[in-house]
Design a protein around this motif. Structure first.
Motif, PDB file in Angstrom:
ATOM      1  N   ILE A   5       3.415   9.747  10.743  1.00  0.00           N
ATOM      2  CA  ILE A   5       2.368  10.670  10.324  1.00  0.00           C
ATOM      3  C   ILE A   5       3.035  11.838   9.624  1.00  0.00           C
ATOM      4  CG2 ILE A   5       0.336  11.974  11.032  1.00  0.00           C
ATOM      5  CD1 ILE A   5       0.342   8.970  11.809  1.00  0.00           C
ATOM      6  N   ALA A  24       3.287   8.019   1.129  1.00  0.00           N
ATOM      7  CA  ALA A  24       2.243   7.018   1.346  1.00  0.00           C
ATOM      8  C   ALA A  24       2.701   5.652   0.844  1.00  0.00           C
ATOM      9  CB  ALA A  24       0.958   7.442   0.643  1.00  0.00           C
ATOM     10  N   GLN A  29       1.224   7.576   6.967  1.00  0.00           N
ATOM     11  CA  GLN A  29      -0.146   8.093   6.923  1.00  0.00           C
ATOM     12  C   GLN A  29      -0.046   9.565   6.583  1.00  0.00           C
ATOM     13  OE1 GLN A  29      -2.563   7.320  10.384  1.00  0.00           O
ATOM     14  NE2 GLN A  29      -3.943   9.017   9.936  1.00  0.00           N
ATOM     15  N   ASN A  51      -3.188   4.195   1.045  1.00  0.00           N
ATOM     16  CA  ASN A  51      -3.401   4.110   2.487  1.00  0.00           C
ATOM     17  C   ASN A  51      -4.767   4.708   2.797  1.00  0.00           C
ATOM     18  OD1 ASN A  51      -3.477   4.540   5.315  1.00  0.00           O
ATOM     19  ND2 ASN A  51      -1.247   4.718   5.425  1.00  0.00           N
ATOM     20  N   ASN A  53      -6.130   5.648   5.317  1.00  0.00           N
ATOM     21  CA  ASN A  53      -6.152   6.663   6.365  1.00  0.00           C
ATOM     22  C   ASN A  53      -5.695   8.032   5.881  1.00  0.00           C
ATOM     23  OD1 ASN A  53      -7.029   4.958   8.519  1.00  0.00           O
ATOM     24  ND2 ASN A  53      -4.971   4.087   8.633  1.00  0.00           N
ATOM     25  N   ALA A  78      -4.735  11.416  14.354  1.00  0.00           N
ATOM     26  CA  ALA A  78      -3.699  10.420  14.069  1.00  0.00           C
ATOM     27  C   ALA A  78      -2.821  10.097  15.276  1.00  0.00           C
ATOM     28  CB  ALA A  78      -2.825  10.905  12.914  1.00  0.00           C
TER      29      ALA A  78
END
Length: 256
Positions: A5, A24, A29, A51, A53, A78
């Protein structure tokens, strides 16, 4: 970077967006922040195609409370935070001879350029510590290492970031969190490039001269800067810590 993340401040445009896209593309994410929701939606059109997300959070990097809230929402959504890229800061004025700056401009330039770089790091630290490891990148300027007329304040702020990179790397090592910086010069594909060359004046003259001095015949692009940042923030750079890497096409050498 699958499963990682990453939060990128100032990630809706320019260097920040280029870094967000590079992360990405490597599987991270990404959550990007910016002051303008319209620019945020434009960024999402690209990032969510890579992505789904990817997320945008409107907020001012220089507002500690806002950054803390954004990071808390990111962790809730996340599940944690692994990487922070602090790239969001816009000075109220560009390069200007020191003698021509007012006291108010000097003060506002320091605050507008420095706090948005370091507040996100401070706000993100609890989330990175909870993860048990992490990586931080701060974006700074080569004016920190090589004095340039008109960039006394800009360079002084950049030098503060270079020093903090070293100091924070030492402090954060106890939590297995690395801290590095990327130092920029004149860079294409950025809002700053468009601003500099859109009108005549001191800034235009300063950087027009710089353009003629790149050994490779051109300035680096935002995508090329992003490749360096993506390496530094990744596990591939696990033994790189406390460093500031210049991406300047060989325009200048040396430094500290």
């Amino acid at each position: 970077m699958e499963g990682k993340i990453a939060l990128i401040t100032g990630g809706s445009r320019g260097i920040g967006f280029a870094i967000a896209r590079a992360l990405a593309q490597r599987g991270a994410q990404v959550v990007v922040t910016g002051r303008d929701p319209e620019h945020g939606e434009e960024a999402m059109a690209t990032l969510r195609a890579i992505n789904p997300n990817a997320a945008f959070e409107a907020g001012e990097a220089g507002n500690h409370a806002a950054m803390t809230a954004i990071i808390e929402r990111t962790v809730q959504r996340a599940g944690g935070l692994d990487m922070l890229v602090s790239a969001g800061a816009t000075g109220p004025i560009g390069p200007t001879p020191f003698a021509e700056m007012s006291a108010e401009q000097i003060e506002s330039s320091f605050n507008a350029r420095l706090m948005p770089r370091i507040f996100p790091v401070h706000a993100a630290l609890p989330a990175l510590r909870a993860r048990g490891s992490g990586s931080v990148i701060m974006v700074t300027t080569d004016a920190a290492r090589h004095p340039t007329p008109g960039e006394s304040v800009i360079g002084a702020v950049g030098a503060a970031i270079v020093l903090m990179t070293k100091a924070l790397a030492r402090e954060f090592s106890r939590w297995n969190i690395r801290v590095n910086s990327v130092a920029l010069t004149l860079t294409t594909d950025t809002p700053a490039w468009d601003r500099i060359f859109s009108k005549p004046g001191f800034e235009n003259r300063l950087f027009s001269k710089a353009l003629e001095r790149f050994p490779q015949g051109r300035a680096p692009s935002a995508a090329e800067v992003a490749e360096v940042a993506a390496f530094l923030v990744s596990d591939a750079a696990s033994q790189v810590n406390g460093q500031t890497v210049s991406v300047n096409g060989g325009l200048s050498f040396g430094g500290w």
